[in-house]
Design a protein around this motif. Structure first.
Motif, mmCIF file in Angstrom:
data_model
loop_
_atom_site.group_PDB
_atom_site.id
_atom_site.type_symbol
_atom_site.label_atom_id
_atom_site.label_comp_id
_atom_site.label_asym_id
_atom_site.label_seq_id
_atom_site.Cartn_x
_atom_site.Cartn_y
_atom_site.Cartn_z
ATOM 1 N N SER A 166 7.809 0.659 12.406
ATOM 2 C CA SER A 166 8.566 1.494 11.472
ATOM 3 C C SER A 166 7.595 2.329 10.648
ATOM 4 O O SER A 166 6.570 1.824 10.194
ATOM 5 C CB SER A 166 9.413 0.621 10.549
ATOM 6 N N PHE A 179 8.209 3.588 7.694
ATOM 7 C CA PHE A 179 8.510 3.580 6.257
ATOM 8 C C PHE A 179 7.434 2.873 5.432
ATOM 9 O O PHE A 179 7.088 3.318 4.339
ATOM 10 C CB PHE A 179 9.884 2.960 6.013
ATOM 11 N N ARG A 180 6.897 1.767 5.919
ATOM 12 C CA ARG A 180 5.836 1.083 5.167
ATOM 13 C C ARG A 180 4.595 1.958 5.069
ATOM 14 O O ARG A 180 3.901 1.949 4.045
ATOM 15 C CB ARG A 180 5.502 -0.258 5.819
ATOM 16 N N TRP A 204 4.554 5.288 5.045
ATOM 17 C CA TRP A 204 4.829 6.338 4.057
ATOM 18 C C TRP A 204 4.789 5.788 2.642
ATOM 19 O O TRP A 204 4.262 6.431 1.743
ATOM 20 C CB TRP A 204 6.193 6.968 4.347
ATOM 21 N N ILE A 205 5.348 4.592 2.434
ATOM 22 C CA ILE A 205 5.354 3.995 1.100
ATOM 23 C C ILE A 205 3.924 3.766 0.619
ATOM 24 O O ILE A 205 3.588 4.075 -0.537
ATOM 25 C CB ILE A 205 6.135 2.663 1.106
ATOM 26 N N ALA A 206 3.067 3.233 1.490
ATOM 27 C CA ALA A 206 1.687 2.944 1.098
ATOM 28 C C ALA A 206 0.955 4.222 0.707
ATOM 29 O O ALA A 206 0.279 4.283 -0.332
ATOM 30 C CB ALA A 206 0.954 2.247 2.245
ATOM 31 N N ALA A 245 -0.998 -0.836 0.998
ATOM 32 C CA ALA A 245 -0.973 -1.083 2.443
ATOM 33 C C ALA A 245 -1.233 -2.553 2.754
ATOM 34 O O ALA A 245 -0.599 -3.134 3.647
ATOM 35 C CB ALA A 245 -2.013 -0.212 3.143
ATOM 36 N N LEU A 270 1.854 -4.582 1.875
ATOM 37 C CA LEU A 270 2.945 -4.366 2.826
ATOM 38 C C LEU A 270 2.624 -4.901 4.221
ATOM 39 O O LEU A 270 3.480 -4.869 5.095
ATOM 40 C CB LEU A 270 3.266 -2.869 2.918
ATOM 41 N N LEU A 323 0.392 -3.769 6.566
ATOM 42 C CA LEU A 323 0.117 -2.817 7.644
ATOM 43 C C LEU A 323 -1.043 -3.308 8.497
ATOM 44 O O LEU A 323 -1.906 -4.056 8.023
ATOM 45 C CB LEU A 323 -0.213 -1.442 7.071
ATOM 46 N N THR A 376 -4.004 0.742 8.203
ATOM 47 C CA THR A 376 -4.529 0.684 6.837
ATOM 48 C C THR A 376 -5.808 1.501 6.717
ATOM 49 O O THR A 376 -5.971 2.288 5.775
ATOM 50 C CB THR A 376 -4.808 -0.775 6.431
#
Length: 314
Positions: A61, A63-64, A66-68, A252, A255, A257, A262
């Motif tokens: 995914s 989304f993680r 982009w969030i990081a 990162a 989450l 990654l 990362t």
């Protein structure tokens, strides 16, 4: 350390090479603009297209990721704005420009070549996912924020968020990077593979992206100077090269990654400020000298900071 140097130093040596071509009057600076157009309009879109079309995402995914990355953007932008307005006493427009300069990484011209050399194909996949949303979000956010700051500072009527978004959106639809990414995504979704000969041709053009981008950037940097903003630019440079990548690494890691993603995110967030910050400053006619100073200083110091981040990550 020697392996890191072998990966990172050539990136900045090619920038210095491009800068020297103009300074020694071997080539004119305008040629760098043309080379930059080739990189932006042809070589990098081809690289994005080929990378996305041939990538194996393993069901990951975005989304993680982009969030990081955008957590780092948010922290750097907010900190830059607060320091500019409260500690240096500048107006809201300079606050927006300072925040943007501390958060807008040169992902295309430096980030891509760096991640390609240090992380490899998995890193380029992460970069492609990031670039799919990075330019649209950053340009819209920067333009809208500057519009509002302009209205507060000068009293000029705002064009409105919808008008600005439509204008930026129309430009992005025609953006070669977005076109390349979307074309690659279409092939990825339908599962169509390019013929071997065509893939080879696209691969050769894409292979020009990294060296051409770095040389053109060096040639373009001859136009910029420090313009008396050394102290202010030094603080924004520290935010860009230290605070932003540190935040991206922290989020990162939290989450979960992968190490490759990362590393790709942290390294591209640690590169110098992108020229888009200067373009926004020029559009609104404010802070061009400051933006140029941050770009120049962060690029000069970037060779050290990027090497240290690479040493920690790889």
């Amino acid at each position: 350390m020697s392996s890191v140097a072998q990966d990172v130093l050539p990136i900045f040596i090619l920038i210095l090479f491009g800068w020297s071509l103009v300074r020694l009057k071997i080539l004119k600076a305008d040629i760098g603009d043309g080379l930059g157009d080739f990189v932006f309009r042809v070589a990098v879109p081809m690289l994005m297209f080929r990378t996305i079309a041939n990538a194996d995402f393993h069901g990951a995914s975005p989304f993680r990721l982009w969030i990081a990355y955008f957590a780092g953007v948010a922290v750097a932008w907010t900190l830059g704005h607060i320091i500019a307005t409260r500690f240096f006493g500048r107006d809201q427009r300079i606050g927006v420009l300072a925040g943007l300069s501390g958060a807008f990484a040169n992902n295309v011209f430096i980030g891509l070549p760096l991640v390609d050399r240090t992380v490899g194909p998995d890193g380029i996949v992460a970069m492609s996912i990031l670039l799919a949303v990075h330019l649209p979000l950053m340009m819209i956010a920067g333009t809208v924020a500057m519009e509002r700051a302009e209205q507060k500072t000068t009293g000029r009527p705002s064009e409105g968020i919808l008008a600005v978004s439509r204008q930026v959106g129309a430009n992005l639809i025609r953006n070669p990077l977005i076109i390349g990414l979307m074309a690659g995504l279409v092939l990825q979704i339908i599962g169509l593979k390019m013929p071997q000969m065509l893939d080879g041709i696209v691969g050769q053009v894409a292979g020009m992206a990294a060296p051409a981008a770095l040389i053109s950037l060096g040639m373009t940097l001859t136009k910029y100077g420090m313009a008396g903003n050394v102290r202010f630019a030094s603080v924004m440079t520290a935010i860009k090269l230290v605070v932003m990548p540190a935040t991206v690494w922290l989020v990162a890691t939290m989450l979960g990654l992968s190490p490759q993603w990362t590393a790709a995110l942290v390294l591209t967030s640690s590169v110098p400020t992108g020229i888009n910050a200067w373009l926004i400053a020029s559009r609104f006619g404010v802070g061009q000298g400051l933006a140029a100073s941050i770009i120049t200083q962060s690029t000069a110091i970037g060779v050290i900071s990027v090497s240290l981040w690479a040493l920690l990550l790889l």
